[in-house]
Write an enzyme that holds these catalytic residues in place. Structure first.
Site, PDB file in Angstrom:
ATOM      1  N   GLY A   3      37.732  42.303  54.988  1.00  0.00           N
ATOM      2  CA  GLY A   3      37.928  42.872  53.669  1.00  0.00           C
ATOM      3  C   GLY A   3      39.172  43.742  53.581  1.00  0.00           C
ATOM      4  O   GLY A   3      39.356  44.475  52.619  1.00  0.00           O
ATOM      5  N   GLN A   8      37.540  38.311  56.461  1.00  0.00           N
ATOM      6  CA  GLN A   8      36.337  38.641  57.212  1.00  0.00           C
ATOM      7  C   GLN A   8      36.094  40.147  57.218  1.00  0.00           C
ATOM      8  O   GLN A   8      34.967  40.612  57.143  1.00  0.00           O
ATOM      9  CB  GLN A   8      36.444  38.116  58.645  1.00  0.00           C
ATOM     10  CG  GLN A   8      36.352  36.587  58.725  1.00  0.00           C
ATOM     11  CD  GLN A   8      36.614  36.080  60.127  1.00  0.00           C
ATOM     12  OE1 GLN A   8      37.106  36.809  60.991  1.00  0.00           O
ATOM     13  NE2 GLN A   8      36.274  34.816  60.378  1.00  0.00           N
ATOM     14  N   LYS A  17      44.281  44.874  46.298  1.00  0.00           N
ATOM     15  CA  LYS A  17      43.657  44.446  45.047  1.00  0.00           C
ATOM     16  C   LYS A  17      44.505  43.329  44.471  1.00  0.00           C
ATOM     17  O   LYS A  17      45.643  43.536  44.093  1.00  0.00           O
ATOM     18  CB  LYS A  17      43.575  45.611  44.057  1.00  0.00           C
ATOM     19  CG  LYS A  17      43.003  45.216  42.695  1.00  0.00           C
ATOM     20  CD  LYS A  17      42.970  46.408  41.750  1.00  0.00           C
ATOM     21  CE  LYS A  17      42.472  46.003  40.382  1.00  0.00           C
ATOM     22  NZ  LYS A  17      42.418  47.146  39.443  1.00  0.00           N
ATOM     23  N   ASP A  29      37.465  54.114  31.691  1.00  0.00           N
ATOM     24  CA  ASP A  29      36.527  53.185  32.338  1.00  0.00           C
ATOM     25  C   ASP A  29      35.906  53.841  33.571  1.00  0.00           C
ATOM     26  O   ASP A  29      35.841  53.253  34.645  1.00  0.00           O
ATOM     27  CB  ASP A  29      37.245  51.891  32.725  1.00  0.00           C
ATOM     28  CG  ASP A  29      36.264  50.753  33.030  1.00  0.00           C
ATOM     29  OD1 ASP A  29      35.101  50.838  32.577  1.00  0.00           O
ATOM     30  OD2 ASP A  29      36.645  49.799  33.716  1.00  0.00           O
ATOM     31  N   GLY A  60      43.491  44.473  55.179  1.00  0.00           N
ATOM     32  CA  GLY A  60      44.674  44.018  55.891  1.00  0.00           C
ATOM     33  C   GLY A  60      45.179  45.164  56.725  1.00  0.00           C
ATOM     34  O   GLY A  60      44.765  46.304  56.523  1.00  0.00           O
TER      35      GLY A  60
END
Length: 533
Positions: free
Chosen positions: A260, A258, A273, A370, A262
């Protein structure tokens, strides 16, 4: 060059200009080629070991490079020293053969592999008598054959016996790897210029090892099996505890999803991740990210706090970035209004400083590969932090560029030479940074940009506006360009255009970029004009 009866290494394939061929007789062994066209060409070997094929240009009356055989860093002769193995697909290309250790661990930690490796356990052989054995290594390019002996009529079994009975013989292999293999080559002395192929290919090499070393390796395998049995027993007990904690974990995970995040026991907020099964990132990229991000520290790089790899479960624990990624702001009509020009300029400067650290100031020279808006995270104060190092590569020594057959990254941010040829360098990161600058200035994505009546992407559109002295029309419509910010906007646009030039030699380095962005407007304009001309 190396020939295993199937292919060249480096590859010298047949083409419209020349056809390579290999000659091996009892008297001589050599490589040659025959012309298949009207082009006059020669091979040149320079002092660094690089091989070039040159063709004669009758118009300019000079030799021009047609092919550079040195495709990547592992084609550089003896890069990893004696008993070292080079793999261009790895983050750190050099490692020691199994059973060997670096001659100088300190130099290896500094990315200097020239000292090579030595045996962990000394050989025990005298006059052809001893208890040595051979360790099989697969998918290799054979070592340099300067001190080698060849017999084309021997099989692998005879080859093994001949090498075993000669204490000076350090390794053996087939000369012809077709079918079940044939021919025998023995190596005497140190093994130099070995290469490993991750995607398969290459050949088997049998390296002489002390019996105790071979036993230790076999013992390690037995210990692993024993450990697996112990783990199986413990898992039964763990299963009972797992059932008891399932409900509690479910509640905690629901709350984490909820929000996003911890929360650690000490109250620190974190971001996790987790590599999902359908993720484009593989185990190699995941481990690569762990290795690199753990070795770099900078205020504009995201900080990793821990990691977990257990069976199929792989997770990285990062510092929590409450404002998520940059693309959530600059490409959203409502949230983009929260980014004033001053804040956008600070973000550009922060990204530039983080990239400068990776290219010049970190212990490892790192190419991100990237760099994009989605990989720029924003903290509570909207300060940028570069993230996602799964595709990053390190450069060592005087290395400035490398080549890969595995082109990865994000369309719209790739430099032309990387997308077309797999050639990447610090200048390919500079190109991606230039795209980022223009996206931050305009609030538009490069790859999704569309202008009625034109086929330009964002970069082409920006160049047109600049050449027509209408560069300020590029600016995001959410804010007004007044006199106080006009020079900074033009400066960033200039630097962005400079970074995305077609040829990598025309792009500046990150030290020059940071200097131009941070200098006064007159000096920056003079510098960018000098580069653009």
């Amino acid at each position: 060059m190396d020939w295993d009866s199937i292919q060249w290494n480096p590859e010298l394939k047949k083409n419209p200009v020349f056809e390579p061929f290999f000659v091996q007789t009892d008297e001589e062994v050599y490589y040659s080629f025959r012309s298949t066209g009207s082009v006059v060409s020669i091979l040149r070997l320079d002092s660094t070991g690089s091989v070039y094929r040159l063709s004669w240009n009758s118009r300019s009356l000079q030799w021009v490079v047609m092919i550079n055989v040195l495709k990547d860093q592992c084609n550089k002769y003896g890069l990893c020293g004696v008993h070292g193995v080079c793999n261009s697909d790895e983050t750190v290309p050099c490692k020691c053969l199994k059973g060997f250790v670096p001659n100088s661990p300190q130099n290896w930690s500094r990315v200097d592999w020239s000292g090579g490796c030595r045996r962990r356990t000394s050989l025990n052989c005298s006059n052809g008598v001893g208890d040595d054995g051979f360790q099989k290594f697969s998918f290799l390019k054979a070592p340099d054959t300067t001190f080698a002996w060849v017999n084309m009529s021997m099989g692998l079994g005879e080859c093994h016996i001949k090498c075993l009975n000669n204490c000076s013989c350090m390794a053996y292999a087939n000369t012809d790897v077709r079918g079940s293999g044939s021919g025998c080559v023995l190596w005497f002395g140190d093994l130099v210029d070995i290469r490993e192929f991750t995607a398969g290919g290459g050949q088997d090499l049998y390296v002489r090892m002390a019996a105790s070393e071979l036993e230790a390796q076999q013992g390690g395998s037995k210990k692993k099996k024993k450990r697996a049995a112990v783990v199986a027993s413990v898992s039964v007990v763990a299963g009972i505890l797992l059932v008891a904690s399932t409900v509690w974990c479910f509640i905690v995970r629901t709350r984490m999803r909820q929000r996003g995040i911890g929360i650690l026991p000490n109250g620190q907020e974190i971001a996790v991740k987790r590599l999902s099964g359908n993720s484009g990132q593989g185990l190699r990229e995941f481990k690569n990210e762990i290795v690199l991000i753990s070795k770099v520290q900078h205020r504009n790089l995201v900080k990793v706090l821990g990691c977990c790899i257990q069976r199929e479960e792989m997770m990285l624990v990062y510092e929590y970035m409450p404002n998520k990624s940059l693309d959530n702001f600059i490409f959203d009509k409502e949230r983009s209004q929260l980014l004033s020009w001053e804040k956008r300029f600070d973000i550009i400067i922060g990204i530039a400083q983080g990239l400068l650290y990776l290219h010049r100031d970190s212990r490892l020279r790192i190419i991100h590969r990237d760099l994009k808006a989605g990989n720029i995270l924003l903290d509570g104060e909207m300060k940028p932090k570069i993230s996602d190092f799964g595709l990053a590569r390190t450069f060592g020594g005087d290395e400035t560029e490398a080549n890969t057959r595995r082109v990865v990254g994000t369309y719209g941010y790739m430099s032309p030479e990387y997308a077309a040829e797999g050639l990447f360098s610090m200048k390919s990161d500079v190109f991606s940074f230039g795209v980022l600058i223009l996206e931050i200035v305009s609030g538009k994505r490069n790859k999704d940009f569309y202008l009625a009546g034109h086929d330009f992407n964002l970069l082409g559109h920006a160049w047109n506006l600049w050449n027509e002295d209408r560069a300020l029309e590029l600016v995001d419509e959410v804010f007004t360009v007044d006199v106080s910010i006009r020079s900074a906007v033009l400066r960033c646009t200039q630097v962005g255009l400079l970074c995305v030039q077609q040829h990598l030699d025309d792009r500046p380095t990150m030290p020059s970029v940071v200097m131009m962005l941070g200098s006064d407007s007159k000096f920056a304009a003079a510098q960018t004009t000098r580069f653009l001309l």
